[in-house]
Design a protein around this motif. Structure first.
Motif, mmCIF file in Angstrom:
data_model
loop_
_atom_site.group_PDB
_atom_site.id
_atom_site.type_symbol
_atom_site.label_atom_id
_atom_site.label_comp_id
_atom_site.label_asym_id
_atom_site.label_seq_id
_atom_site.Cartn_x
_atom_site.Cartn_y
_atom_site.Cartn_z
ATOM 1 N N ALA A 184 41.942 32.457 37.561
ATOM 2 C CA ALA A 184 41.366 32.346 38.909
ATOM 3 C C ALA A 184 42.297 33.058 39.882
ATOM 4 O O ALA A 184 43.525 32.998 39.734
ATOM 5 N N THR A 185 41.696 33.758 40.854
ATOM 6 C CA THR A 185 42.519 34.503 41.813
ATOM 7 C C THR A 185 42.252 34.006 43.232
ATOM 8 O O THR A 185 41.125 33.648 43.576
ATOM 9 N N PHE A 186 43.311 33.982 44.029
ATOM 10 C CA PHE A 186 43.234 33.468 45.403
ATOM 11 C C PHE A 186 43.872 34.450 46.378
ATOM 12 O O PHE A 186 44.763 35.208 46.000
ATOM 13 N N SER A 187 43.417 34.365 47.630
ATOM 14 C CA SER A 187 44.022 35.164 48.707
ATOM 15 C C SER A 187 44.567 34.201 49.762
ATOM 16 O O SER A 187 43.963 33.155 50.020
ATOM 17 N N PHE A 188 45.666 34.588 50.381
ATOM 18 C CA PHE A 188 46.208 33.810 51.510
ATOM 19 C C PHE A 188 46.213 34.636 52.779
ATOM 20 O O PHE A 188 47.110 34.539 53.619
ATOM 21 N N HIS A 189 45.214 35.525 52.872
ATOM 22 C CA HIS A 189 44.971 36.274 54.113
ATOM 23 C C HIS A 189 44.785 35.238 55.235
ATOM 24 O O HIS A 189 44.311 34.121 54.987
ATOM 25 N N PRO A 190 45.123 35.584 56.482
ATOM 26 C CA PRO A 190 45.054 34.592 57.568
ATOM 27 C C PRO A 190 43.727 33.830 57.697
ATOM 28 O O PRO A 190 43.702 32.702 58.190
ATOM 29 N N LEU A 191 42.621 34.425 57.267
ATOM 30 C CA LEU A 191 41.345 33.716 57.443
ATOM 31 C C LEU A 191 41.037 32.746 56.311
ATOM 32 O O LEU A 191 40.049 32.008 56.368
ATOM 33 N N LYS A 192 41.865 32.724 55.283
ATOM 34 C CA LYS A 192 41.578 31.856 54.138
ATOM 35 C C LYS A 192 42.027 30.416 54.419
ATOM 36 O O LYS A 192 42.654 30.136 55.427
ATOM 37 N N THR A 193 41.715 29.513 53.476
ATOM 38 C CA THR A 193 41.979 28.073 53.690
ATOM 39 C C THR A 193 43.427 27.831 54.110
ATOM 40 O O THR A 193 43.692 27.096 55.057
ATOM 41 N N ILE A 194 44.360 28.429 53.372
ATOM 42 C CA ILE A 194 45.764 28.401 53.819
ATOM 43 C C ILE A 194 46.258 29.848 53.838
ATOM 44 O O ILE A 194 45.709 30.705 53.150
ATOM 45 N N THR A 195 47.289 30.095 54.641
ATOM 46 C CA THR A 195 47.754 31.488 54.745
ATOM 47 C C THR A 195 49.246 31.630 54.460
ATOM 48 O O THR A 195 50.023 30.689 54.646
ATOM 49 N N THR A 196 49.594 32.843 54.001
ATOM 50 C CA THR A 196 51.012 33.220 53.901
ATOM 51 C C THR A 196 51.221 34.516 54.697
ATOM 52 O O THR A 196 52.176 35.239 54.462
ATOM 53 N N GLY A 197 50.309 34.825 55.594
ATOM 54 C CA GLY A 197 50.304 36.123 56.280
ATOM 55 C C GLY A 197 49.432 37.046 55.451
ATOM 56 O O GLY A 197 48.247 37.200 55.696
ATOM 57 N N GLU A 198 50.018 37.688 54.480
ATOM 58 C CA GLU A 198 49.290 38.319 53.371
ATOM 59 C C GLU A 198 49.826 37.638 52.116
ATOM 60 O O GLU A 198 50.989 37.219 52.083
ATOM 61 N N GLY A 199 49.017 37.550 51.090
ATOM 62 C CA GLY A 199 49.517 36.929 49.863
ATOM 63 C C GLY A 199 48.399 36.560 48.925
ATOM 64 O O GLY A 199 47.222 36.568 49.298
ATOM 65 N N GLY A 200 48.760 36.268 47.689
ATOM 66 C CA GLY A 200 47.762 35.872 46.707
ATOM 67 C C GLY A 200 48.371 35.044 45.596
ATOM 68 O O GLY A 200 49.600 34.865 45.538
ATOM 69 N N MET A 201 47.508 34.537 44.714
ATOM 70 C CA MET A 201 47.961 33.709 43.589
ATOM 71 C C MET A 201 46.977 33.915 42.431
ATOM 72 O O MET A 201 45.774 34.094 42.656
ATOM 73 N N VAL A 202 47.514 33.901 41.225
ATOM 74 C CA VAL A 202 46.653 33.874 40.033
ATOM 75 C C VAL A 202 46.990 32.598 39.291
ATOM 76 O O VAL A 202 48.173 32.274 39.112
ATOM 77 N N THR A 203 45.972 31.868 38.834
ATOM 78 C CA THR A 203 46.227 30.703 37.997
ATOM 79 C C THR A 203 45.578 30.902 36.629
ATOM 80 O O THR A 203 44.564 31.590 36.501
#
Ligand SMILES: Cc1ncc(COP(=O)(O)O)c(C=O)c1O
Length: 392
Positions: A184-203
């Motif tokens: 599963a892939t996630f984004s932490f772009h500012p508009l997403k549920t939580i943010t890191t500024g820019e960022g992502g995660m793979v699980t």
């Protein structure tokens, strides 16, 4: 522009500042403790065995595709309504892309759309397929898993809209736990549920995939461990990879934001319910997002479907009228086959539902700091425009 209501916005909490400050003062501001902390807390939250931070949601998708070894001429199926990252990353790897139609209300690919795509294109071997929970509602998790098993293929959940979304199969699962998918892939772009500024995660729960994700995140490099008595300075490059690492400053923000995720989702749910209530008189011209009983949406988006055949205006005009009332809306998404790069996928009699969804969908503003008064005001303006535009 001042006083314009955006359609989405990050929420930064006071406690986020002190966590990022701590990261700034630490010895390692990349590859440091906050990377480990964020990954560990993400795994604890989703219950995935492995969580791997990276520099964006797009990087997460690229890493996922590299970890499964997607290569030239492999077949991959992607929903025709999707953020462009999945198609672009697959295209850059030289894969054969097949687009599937979607549901005309949710904009999500359904199991029947996937099966139709396989049948229509007479696909014998399918390397992988993407699912994307457009808006946040995680529909058909188990059904997609059954298709994966039947065709001996791989599921990648582009879960960028669905951090915190839940489904119920015997017990409650959070999207990202990969019980019924490979990655599963996630984004932490500012508009997403939580943010890191820019960022992502793979699980993932698969160690082999996770080992590959780590290698491709860091230039295609393998490095041994340094122990108390042995400094391991050497490294090997086993394939060409990118630098997709996420710094400790971003990870500190993500770690801090994740602690507030329930509160964030609660607020988004409240806003969605308030829109449902305030806009209900627009039925049947307008259809509202549906979440079935066994599911929970993280409400990344609030997408309504408007039957423009019943109105004297089209969507473009409505968007401009709302904008002149200082309300920004958005379209999630322009179907991939409508993009110049992918125009060869366009066919007159295909993707009927994706085309209908695109004609009718509109994402209204939804974000943590949007207050009830503003939601009611947006609803009022929208109602006025729609009532004034009805055919008599
Ligand atoms: C469904 C989906 N996939 C992928 C992405 C790409 O994420 P990022 O912008 O972090 O690269 C996004 C973000 O906009 C998205 O919404």
């Amino acid at each position: 522009m001042k006083n314009i209501i955006p359609y989405g916005k990050q929420k930064i909490f006071i406690s986020d500042f002190s966590e990022v400050n701590k990261a700034l003062k630490s010895n390692f501001i990349t590859n440091g403790e906050y990377v480990k902390k964020f990954e560990k807390s993400f795994s604890k939250y989703t219950k995935a065995k492995y969580s791997l931070t990276c520099s964006s949601g797009t990087a997460a998708i690229d890493l996922a595709l590299k970890s499964i070894g997607l290569k030239k001429n492999d077949n991959i199926i992607i929903p025709s309504v999707n953020f462009i990252a999945a198609a672009n990353m697959a295209k850059l790897l030289g894969a054969n892309i097949f687009l599937a139609d979607v549901d005309r209300l949710s904009g999500q690919m359904r199991p029947s759309d996937l099966l139709n795509c396989i049948k229509f294109n007479r696909l014998k071997k399918i390397k992988a397929f993407f699912v994307m929970y457009n808006g946040g509602c995680p529909n058909f998790v188990k059904e997609f898993y059954n298709i994966k098993k039947k065709f001996k293929t791989i599921i990648i959940e582009d879960a960028c809209h669905a951090l915190g979304s839940k489904y119920s199969i015997k017990k409650n699962f959070k999207i990202g736990n990969c019980k019924f998918s490979d990655l599963a892939t996630f984004s932490f772009h500012p508009l997403k549920t939580i943010t890191t500024g820019e960022g992502g995660m793979v699980t993932t729960n698969n160690k082999i995939l996770n080992d590959k994700l780590k290698i491709y995140r860091n230039h295609g490099m393998i490095r041994g461990k340094t122990t108390k008595y042995n400094y391991n300075w050497a490294y090997k490059i086993v394939d060409a990879g990118h630098n997709y690492r996420l710094s400790d400053l971003n990870c500190a923000l993500g770690y801090s934001q994740l602690k507030k995720i329930n509160q964030i989702i609660q607020k988004r749910k409240y806003i969605a319910n308030l829109y449902n209530e305030e806009l209900k008189e627009l039925k049947p011209i307008v259809d509202f997002p549906k979440v079935s009983k066994d599911l929970e949406s993280a409400w990344h988006l609030y997408v309504i479907n408007i039957n423009f055949k019943k109105l004297k205006i089209n969507k473009k005009t409505l968007i401009q009228k709302l904008f002149r009332n200082r309300i920004t809306t958005q379209v999630h998404y322009i179907p991939t086959f409508n993009q110049p790069l992918y125009k060869s996928f366009y066919q007159k009699n295909k993707f009927k539902n994706a085309k209908a969804y695109y004609e009718n969908c509109l994402s209204l503003p939804i974000y943590y700091d949007l207050n009830s008064k503003t939601v009611k005001n947006i609803a009022k303006k929208l109602k006025n425009i729609i009532h004034q535009s009805k055919h008599i």
